[in-house]
Design a protein around this motif. Structure first.
Motif, PDB file in Angstrom:
ATOM      1  N   THR A 156      -5.582   5.781  -0.484  1.00 50.35           N
ATOM      2  CA  THR A 156      -5.389   4.734  -0.688  1.00 50.35           C
ATOM      3  C   THR A 156      -5.860   3.727  -1.671  1.00 50.35           C
ATOM      4  O   THR A 156      -5.019   2.606  -2.480  1.00 50.35           O
ATOM      5  CB  THR A 156      -5.177   3.542   1.059  1.00 50.35           C
ATOM      6  N   LEU A 157      -6.979   3.780  -1.657  1.00 54.07           N
ATOM      7  CA  LEU A 157      -7.794   2.858  -2.637  1.00 54.07           C
ATOM      8  C   LEU A 157      -7.537   2.888  -4.155  1.00 54.07           C
ATOM      9  O   LEU A 157      -7.984   2.516  -5.064  1.00 54.07           O
ATOM     10  CB  LEU A 157      -9.498   3.228  -2.202  1.00 54.07           C
ATOM     11  N   ARG A 158      -7.369   4.167  -4.411  1.00 52.33           N
ATOM     12  CA  ARG A 158      -7.530   4.319  -6.130  1.00 52.33           C
ATOM     13  C   ARG A 158      -5.683   3.762  -6.150  1.00 52.33           C
ATOM     14  O   ARG A 158      -5.745   3.605  -7.272  1.00 52.33           O
ATOM     15  CB  ARG A 158      -6.804   6.351  -6.017  1.00 52.33           C
ATOM     16  N   SER A 159      -4.977   3.888  -5.868  1.00 50.67           N
ATOM     17  CA  SER A 159      -3.541   3.691  -6.107  1.00 50.67           C
ATOM     18  C   SER A 159      -3.694   1.699  -5.638  1.00 50.67           C
ATOM     19  O   SER A 159      -3.207   1.585  -6.484  1.00 50.67           O
ATOM     20  CB  SER A 159      -2.703   3.625  -4.367  1.00 50.67           C
ATOM     21  N   ALA A 205     -12.274   0.132 -12.541  1.00 52.41           N
ATOM     22  CA  ALA A 205     -11.681  -0.315 -11.493  1.00 52.41           C
ATOM     23  C   ALA A 205     -12.702  -0.039 -10.557  1.00 52.41           C
ATOM     24  O   ALA A 205     -12.710  -1.170  -9.783  1.00 52.41           O
ATOM     25  CB  ALA A 205     -10.667  -0.705 -11.391  1.00 52.41           C
ATOM     26  N   ALA A 206     -13.234   1.315 -10.666  1.00 49.70           N
ATOM     27  CA  ALA A 206     -13.881   1.178  -9.238  1.00 49.70           C
ATOM     28  C   ALA A 206     -15.041   0.822  -9.385  1.00 49.70           C
ATOM     29  O   ALA A 206     -15.803  -0.150  -8.366  1.00 49.70           O
ATOM     30  CB  ALA A 206     -13.538   2.486  -9.223  1.00 49.70           C
ATOM     31  N   TRP A 236       0.804  -1.285   0.161  1.00 47.22           N
ATOM     32  CA  TRP A 236      -0.087   0.389  -0.044  1.00 47.22           C
ATOM     33  C   TRP A 236       0.907   1.468   0.217  1.00 47.22           C
ATOM     34  O   TRP A 236       2.265   1.342   0.151  1.00 47.22           O
ATOM     35  CB  TRP A 236      -1.120   0.215   1.325  1.00 47.22           C
ATOM     36  N   PRO A 237       0.482   2.045  -0.193  1.00 44.85           N
ATOM     37  CA  PRO A 237       1.307   3.054  -0.776  1.00 44.85           C
ATOM     38  C   PRO A 237       1.575   4.740   0.648  1.00 44.85           C
ATOM     39  O   PRO A 237       0.797   3.983   2.161  1.00 44.85           O
ATOM     40  CB  PRO A 237       0.511   4.101  -1.609  1.00 44.85           C
ATOM     41  N   MET A 283     -16.596   3.674  -0.753  1.00 48.84           N
ATOM     42  CA  MET A 283     -15.046   4.649  -1.519  1.00 48.84           C
ATOM     43  C   MET A 283     -15.115   4.550  -3.248  1.00 48.84           C
ATOM     44  O   MET A 283     -14.994   5.694  -4.040  1.00 48.84           O
ATOM     45  CB  MET A 283     -14.191   4.235  -1.475  1.00 48.84           C
ATOM     46  N   CYS A 284     -15.565   3.599  -3.264  1.00 46.85           N
ATOM     47  CA  CYS A 284     -15.759   3.329  -4.870  1.00 46.85           C
ATOM     48  C   CYS A 284     -16.559   3.860  -5.463  1.00 46.85           C
ATOM     49  O   CYS A 284     -16.741   4.243  -6.761  1.00 46.85           O
ATOM     50  CB  CYS A 284     -15.997   1.207  -5.155  1.00 46.85           C
ATOM     51  N   VAL A 285     -17.760   4.442  -4.891  1.00 51.66           N
ATOM     52  CA  VAL A 285     -18.450   4.845  -5.929  1.00 51.66           C
ATOM     53  C   VAL A 285     -18.475   6.607  -5.893  1.00 51.66           C
ATOM     54  O   VAL A 285     -18.104   7.153  -6.572  1.00 51.66           O
ATOM     55  CB  VAL A 285     -20.091   4.903  -4.889  1.00 51.66           C
ATOM     56  N   ALA A 286     -16.965   7.157  -4.679  1.00 51.47           N
ATOM     57  CA  ALA A 286     -16.800   8.446  -4.526  1.00 51.47           C
ATOM     58  C   ALA A 286     -16.065   8.333  -5.799  1.00 51.47           C
ATOM     59  O   ALA A 286     -16.040   9.454  -7.038  1.00 51.47           O
ATOM     60  CB  ALA A 286     -16.000   8.544  -3.506  1.00 51.47           C
TER      61      ALA A 286
END
Length: 1430
Positions: free
Chosen positions: A547-550, A592-593, A59-60, A575-578
């Motif tokens: 973090t989810l984006r990365s 991907a989201a 994770w970043p 967060m995927c919806v955002a």
């Protein structure tokens, strides 16, 4: 987060779209209310052993975009040629860094590479400290945004700072404000939002720089004030026992009114500066050693176990920071030691038991600072390891690094920054520690299983530690670390400010510190800046969504699954919806989201949790346990659905439950029409003038103005966040179960209003409701921006009724979107705004309609536009009327009514009808409301058979359609407006018309109503009937169609209850009276007579007064109607017996009326005499209340009141069978005695008795039951003889000459209606012999009848009776002459005279006088008899 589940009572799911919208709004409200983070003291108390951890592998890091920039060349060049000192720091509030070299100050931007510094060299001495202050209002020019306080070695100087172009351009302006430092070096400068300036002196003293606009006679405009005194500082240096402990830091908690100072040796002093940080600092407590205080709180001898020099250095206090009230209501201060340990303290009085480790000070009365107490301690962050969940002890064992040597620290809103100092600058490190928002390890379940409900395990403070190497060490221990504030628009999005002057009761308490899981959808990454000896380090702290984006960019399934496991599938789905709706992400991240969001392996599927016992019984075929409670199944939505709701709630959390409109006292400042529609200069001047007049009027009336509580920028930003979500919800495809691993619970179908639905279908229905809710919310924001945020709104709101204004002040975004009340208020606002514009600037009405229809079609669609086009036609009609163009006026009115008939429910009917009444278009007052009612009923019927239809919010309801016409009728009929009618309202317009026009208007409306028929208009007509009855327009009411009126009156009159003797209310009685009149008007006299009788015989309810006179009038009307019915041949079930029955009731009622009259008079006399408990009082109430039966009247009223004449009439009326006549004789005795008692003297007793006989006998004769003539004659003769009924004192012997026998005989003949024969027969019985009277019990007991005197009296009375008899047979005159009648009767009378003469001569009487009288009487009989027989 707790589960969002719905219980299915008996598998019954609500399917109505309106209810689904309300359910979605409630769910959003619940989730929005859970956004606040727990109090810091609770997090500290519940912190687990695994207090620290590091970021997961792969994770970043949390430090994002770290950049190091060298100092500007001009600064380095001047530094190399310095002569004395050099200081530097950051001013994050204005995004600037500063550096001072000798007496020169440099300022340059932090966000621009190679920015040219602004140089200030206005001082002669070296600059040692710089502070940024927001100046107090009214002291400097408005262009001065901030003030730089520059401290040199000899003086304090204030320099003005102007920011232009959104802070991009900076200019410095000397202000000529300065004061000497008195050889004191100032180490730190702090300020409050109100402009107070505090300084930390190297002489251990706290100073304040006080400034004003100008000098006064006793004070300069800029001076230094010392707030602390130290005795050692006053002694010469040779006499001091220890060195000076210079103050190094001063900080102010303006919200709590507390000031703290920290010295070089770690002494912390607490000052109280008042509730609003405006009082002079008052020392509360001084703590010599925070480390020692923490050791006492822990119960140890020392917090630092060993006594090595390195440990002692670690105990040194290097930094203190304020803990804001939003973060904790208990913890007020955090102290950072040199080894990285944190000590959380409170200065507030003990309210929750935090009493250990206290350094007490002077007590104060208010809840201000009173101590400095340790709340919790926290170990230093670890320096090694890379495993999430590692304990502090494990991290310390895994590292071989040296102990931390912190030289600078920073703390704000849960983020800790530490600068680790090393002898070698290349080994310097930056330590970032922030709250770990992932789930605790024991709650991390493999997706798609959601975590359990929130418990104590998720509330403990766990932190993620990030270590970052630096190229150089921190430039200074104070002022070199800072956070660049969020943009103003972002801060206002989290906690929107209220307009100036908002009433305190309208303000809602600000929320606490929000978790980053909430703020990450609205706030960018937090930016921090650090100044080192090699340059400026700028970096951002990553959010969970970063973090989810990365992770999604790497597209490694294991890492994605690990993220869903760490944060839970619900948070991860949100967060995927955002990311999916963000416009700043790459296509790869968005795809991907969306894939992760739709993957049931990550977000799961909806299911119905069934009772395990029931499932086992079904599978095993076992018997049912009758004693076991039935557990209802629970529908659990998927994490995708719950994440969608969670994301929606979080982006709207700050405005969802907030009042849209608030009352303000300050004058409303007008701008250029809200920035949406530019106005001409003349219109701007007119608006300002009108606003000033209204502000003055409002001030005088003490009524607050209404204003939008949200800025137009806030509304626009929220709308821009919702629009992509609306598109996402509309474009997403319904989720379809794979079916491969679908369990029986997921396949189970549930019943919903007769329709079988699967759990997936129910989830899709819930998401459809959310889609409608979000879409409507976006439109509501557009509506607010167009209407409420308009600068004309305040003036328009002043014209609204007070009730509507009160509702508006309580209107929230949730209510506006999801309730009918909100839709109604929105319609009222549109109506008021459109009316205002059409009255003052009609040319802009079309522009406003276009803007509304485009931005919020749910609130203002095509129908609404048509509706207001019709309103515009009415305005044109008024203009034509003003020009006296009547034909054109009528054309406009008819065209407008035609448009209203097409869209009758799209606007405010009351305002429309007010305009129609003003234009005398009374036919529209009936037609338009009828069309609206028909449209509403048709829509209700349509929704009833199509429950899933999209709810359509109308501006009117069914009852308001009825009320419009009725309000018009009421105003026209009475000429009085309703008490709560506003100027220009329908009621007032109708009432203010001239009387002749009002009458014509009523006639016109009734003409329209006469053509109304059918079941669809039945409710409407019923409401009109009720209004006409209320205004007492009975004639107009009875002219309306009887087919609808008759059943209405019958249902409202309770006819059946009245016929059965039930009690009626006044309203029911009035309706019954109208029904009788309706029957009579239709020549249904038989039905009218029956209704009148029922109405006359009704009982009163609720102590109503229904007079006997009114009952008599109803009986007489019933008798008249009944005779007309019988005579006309249309009997309606009546016959002659009904007339006789009514006539009898009239007679009985007359008796009751007479009894009532007597009781009323006696009651009045009793009150005048001072008696308050007369029995007649009760009789009056009972007699007036209802009709009484004959027996009740006789026994309960007439007899107790001694009304003997009425008793005899009742006896006659009832034809009571009394064989012996005892009752009647007894009543006559009482009547005669009562009459005699009224006589003023004894001589007039007989006269009074005779008068009573005259009056009553005529009513009773001939009646053997009630009028025994023989007994009455006997009592009168005895009374005349003084033998009965005369008081003893009044009895005197009377000579025969004094007695007038004609008085008794004349009274008896008159009582027998002029017939003498019945009287003569009565006297015959009185003169009979004892043998003849022996069969009469009453006469046989009267011995006085045999006395000579008595018999002489009787004979004399008979003589006068015979004379009266003869006189009744006188000749009658005719046109042909006179002729004699009754010859045979005269002969009979003559024979009687012969017999009475013989009787007179036969009397044996020793009294000479009596004997002479008898002879004289015998002679008179002979003479009279011979004349008759001749």
């Amino acid at each position: 987060m707790s589960d969002v589940a719905r219980r299915l009572d008996g598998f019954d799911v609500v399917g109505d779209a309106g209810e689904a919208l309300e359910d979605a709004a409630k769910t959003v409200s619940k989730l929005a209310s859970d956004a606040e983070q727990a109090d810091l003291v609770e997090l500290l108390r519940e912190a687990p052993r695994e207090a620290y951890s590091f970021q997961n592998t792969g994770w970043p890091t949390d430090v994002v975009g770290l950049k190091t920039e060298e100092l500007p060349g001009v600064v380095l060049e001047r530094y190399n040629t310095r002569q004395s000192v050099c200081f530097c720091g950051v001013l994050p509030e204005i995004s600037r860094a500063w550096a001072s070299v000798d007496n020169t100050l440099f300022l340059w931007r932090l966000d621009v590479v190679d920015d040219v510094p602004v140089e200030y060299s206005g001082e002669e001495q070296a600059i040692v400290a710089v502070g940024l202050v927001k100046p107090r209002s009214g002291v400097f020019l408005e262009a001065i945004s901030y003030v730089l306080v520059v401290a040199t070695t000899v003086e304090l100087v204030m320099v003005g700072l102007c920011l232009e172009d959104v802070g991009r351009e900076l200019t410095l302006h000397p202000l000529q404000y300065s004061c000497p430092t008195d050889a004191t070096i100032m180490n730190d400068i702090a300020s409050t939002p109100d402009g107070r300036i505090f300084l930390a002196g190297a002489d251990e003293a706290l100073y304040e720089l006080v400034y004003a606009q100008s000098d006064t006679w006793h004070s300069k405009r800029c001076k230094k004030v010392r707030h602390s005194q130290n005795l050692s500082s006053l002694l010469p240096s040779v006499l001091r026992l220890k060195g000076s402990d210079a103050l190094r830091q001063v900080i102010v908690d303006d919200k709590r009114g507390i000031l703290y100072t920290r010295s070089e040796q770690g002494v912390v002093v607490v000052y109280d500066v008042g509730a609003s940080a405006k009082d002079a600092p008052r020392k509360v407590v001084e703590v010599k050693s925070i480390a020692q205080l923490a050791a006492q709180a822990r119960g140890q001898g020392s917090m630092f176990a060993s006594a090595t020099s390195s440990v002692k250095r670690g105990a040194k206090l290097v930094h203190i920071a304020i803990v804001q009230p939003e973060e904790s209501t208990v913890v007020t201060l955090v102290a950072i030691c040199a080894d990285g340990r944190r000590i959380y303290l409170t200065a507030l009085p003990p309210a929750r038991g935090y009493s250990y480790g206290v350094a007490s000070g002077t007590g104060v009365s208010r809840q201000g600072p009173s101590r400095l107490s340790v709340v919790e301690q926290r170990d230093p962050p670890p320096q090694g390891g890379n495993q999430r969940g590692m304990t502090t002890a494990q991290a310390l064992l895994n590292t071989t690094s040296r102990a931390l040597e912190i030289e600078a620290g920073f703390y704000s809103s849960g983020v800790l920054l530490l600068s680790d100092a090393t002898p070698n600058d290349s080994d310097a490190r930056l330590i970032l520690s922030n709250r770990d928002l992932a789930l605790p390890p024991h709650l991390q379940l493999p997706p798609p299983t959601p975590p359990p409900s929130s418990g104590s395990g998720t509330r403990g403070l766990r932190e993620v530690v990030t270590l970052q190497r630096l190229d150089g060490r921190c430039a200074s221990s104070l002022g070199s670390l800072g956070e660049i504030p969020m943009p103003k628009s972002v801060r206002e999005a989290l906690d929107p400010p209220y307009p100036t002057g908002t009433l305190p009761e309208a303000r809602v308490k600000s929320v606490g510190l929000l978790s980053e899981l909430v703020t990450q959808y609205m706030c960018p990454r937090r930016t921090f800046v650090l100044m080192t000896n090699t340059g400026i380090v700028r970096f951002e702290k990553a959010r969970p969504i970063d973090t989810l984006r990365s992770v999604l960019e790497k597209n490694i399934p294991e890492q994605i699954e690990e993220f869903f496991k760490s944060y839970g599938p619900i948070e991860a789905a949100a967060m995927c919806v955002a990311l999916s709706v963000s416009g700043n992400e790459s296509n790869a991240v968005i795809l991907a989201a969306k894939r992760a969001f739709d993957d049931p392996r990550l977000t799961g599927e909806p299911n119905i949790a069934q009772d395990s016992y029931t499932a086992n019984q079904e599978n095993n075929g076992g018997s049912f346990n009758m004693g076991r409670a039935i557990v209802q199944p629970v529908l659990t939505f998927s994490s995708a659905q719950r994440g969608m709701y969670l994301f929606t709630a979080r982006i709207m959390s700050s405005t969802w439950e907030r009042a849209i409109i608030v009352p303000v006292r300050a004058p409303v400042q007008t701008t250029s029409n809200g920035g949406s529609r530019p106005l001409s200069p003349a219109m701007k001047i007119a608006n300002k003038a009108l606003g000033a007049v209204q502000a003055a009027a409002r001030y005088m009336s003490e009524e607050p103005a209404l204003r939008c509580s949200m800025d137009i920028t806030l509304l626009k930003n929220l709308h821009e966040r919702l629009i992509p979500l609306v598109a996402f919800l509309k474009q997403r495809r319904p989720r379809i179960s794979s079916g491969a691993n679908l369990s029986a619970n997921k396949r189970r179908r549930v019943r919903s209003n007769g329709t079988e639905l699967t759990a997936l279908q129910e989830e899709e229905r819930s998401l459809a409701a959310l889609s409608a809710l979000v879409s409507r919310t976006a439109q509501a924001l557009s509506f607010i921006s167009i209407i409420v945020a308009d600068e004309r709104f305040s003036r328009v709101a002043d014209t609204l009724p007070s009730a509507v204004r009160k509702e508006l002040s309580q209107l929230s975004l949730k209510k506006l979107v999801s309730t009918t009340q909100g839709a109604r208020l929105a319609g009222a606002l549109i109506e008021a705004m459109m009316s205002h514009i059409m009255a003052h600037a009609r040319h802009s009405a079309e522009e406003l309609a276009t803007e509304l229809q485009k931005g919020c079609p749910d609130f203002f669609g095509a129908d609404s536009r048509t509706f207001y086009h019709a309103r515009d036609l009415l305005q044109l009609a008024r203009d034509a009327r003003a020009r006296k163009e009547n034909a054109l006026r009528d054309q406009y009115v008819n065209d407008a009514i035609a448009l209203f008939m097409k869209v009758p429910t799209a606007g405010d009917l009351s305002s429309v009808c007010a305009e129609l009444v003003d234009l005398r278009a009374f036919h529209g007052v009936t037609a338009v409301p009828l069309a609206a009612a028909a449209a509403l009923e048709a829509r209700a019927e349509e929704i009833r058979y199509a429950s899933a239809a999209q709810p359509n919010v109308d501006m009117v309801d069914l009852q308001s359609c009825f009320e419009v016409t009725c309000t018009t009728i009421r105003g026209l009929a009475t000429g009085r407006a309703d008490s709560d009618a506003e100027p220009g309202s329908l009621s007032r317009v109708a009432a203010e018309l001239p009387e002749d026009i009002r009458e014509r208007g009523l006639v016109k409306i009734l003409e329209q109503l006469q053509h109304v028929s059918g079941a669809d208009s039945q409710d409407f007509m019923h409401r009109v009937f009720a209004e006409l009855i209320s205004v007492k327009r009975d004639g107009m009411l009875l002219s309306l169609p009887a087919a609808i009126l008759e059943p209405y009156l019958a249902s409202k009159s309770a006819l059946t209850a009245a016929q059965q003797g039930g009690a009626l209310t006044p309203g029911e009685a009035r309706n019954l009276d109208l029904l009788a009149r309706l029957y009579a008007a239709r020549s249904l006299f038989g039905l009218a007579a029956q209704v009148d009788c029922s109405l006359a015989e009704r009982r009163c309810a609720n102590d109503e007064t229904f007079t006997l006179d009114h009952r008599m009038a109803l009986y007489e009307r019933a008798l008249s109607h009944a005779r007309k019915s019988v005579d006309g041949g249309i009997t309606n079930g009546l016959d002659a017996s009904f007339c006789e029955n009514v006539d009898s009731k009239i007679k009985l009622l007359d008796m009751q009326r007479r009894i009532l009259g007597v009781c009323v008079e006696r009651s009045r006399q009793a009150r005048e005499a001072g008696s308050s408990n007369a029995p007649e009082e009760t009789f009056v109430y009972e007699l007036e209340r209802e009709l009484k039966q004959l027996s009740d009247l006789y026994n309960d009223f007439a007899k107790p009141c001694e009304l003997w004449d009425i008793c005899l009439e009742m006896l006659h009326f009832s034809q009571y069978h009394d064989p012996d006549g005892e009752i009647a004789c007894d009543l006559w005795d009482k009547l005669l005695l009562k009459a005699a008692a009224r006589a003023p003297s004894a001589s007039t007793c007989v006269r009074e008795a005779c008068l009573a006989v005259r009056e009553l006998g005529v009513k009773l004769f001939p009646s053997d039951v009630a009028f025994p003539v023989v007994h009455v004659a006997l009592r009168l003769e005895l009374m005349a003889a003084g033998l009965w009924g005369v008081p003893d004192v009044a009895v005197e012997a009377q000579s025969e000459d004094d007695y007038d026998s004609s008085e008794v005989s004349d009274a008896l003949v008159v009582a027998c209606k002029g017939l003498a024969e019945p009287v003569q027969r009565a006297y015959d019985k009185l003169l009979a012999t004892p043998a003849q009277r022996m069969h009469d019990k009453r006469l046989s007991r009267v011995d006085a009848l045999q006395t000579p005197r008595m018999r002489v009296r009787l004979l004399r009375s008979v003589y006068f009776v015979l004379q009266l008899w003869d006189q009744s047979l006188v000749p009658k005159s005719t046109a042909y002459g006179a002729y004699a009648t009754g010859g045979h009767v005269r002969a009979a009378i003559g024979d009687l005279c012969v017999s009475y003469a013989s009787e007179s001569r036969r009397m044996q009487c020793p009294n000479e006088h009596i004997r002479a009288s008898a002879e004289e009487l015998a002679a008179a009989f002979d003479t009279f008899g011979r004349r008759l027989l001749a």
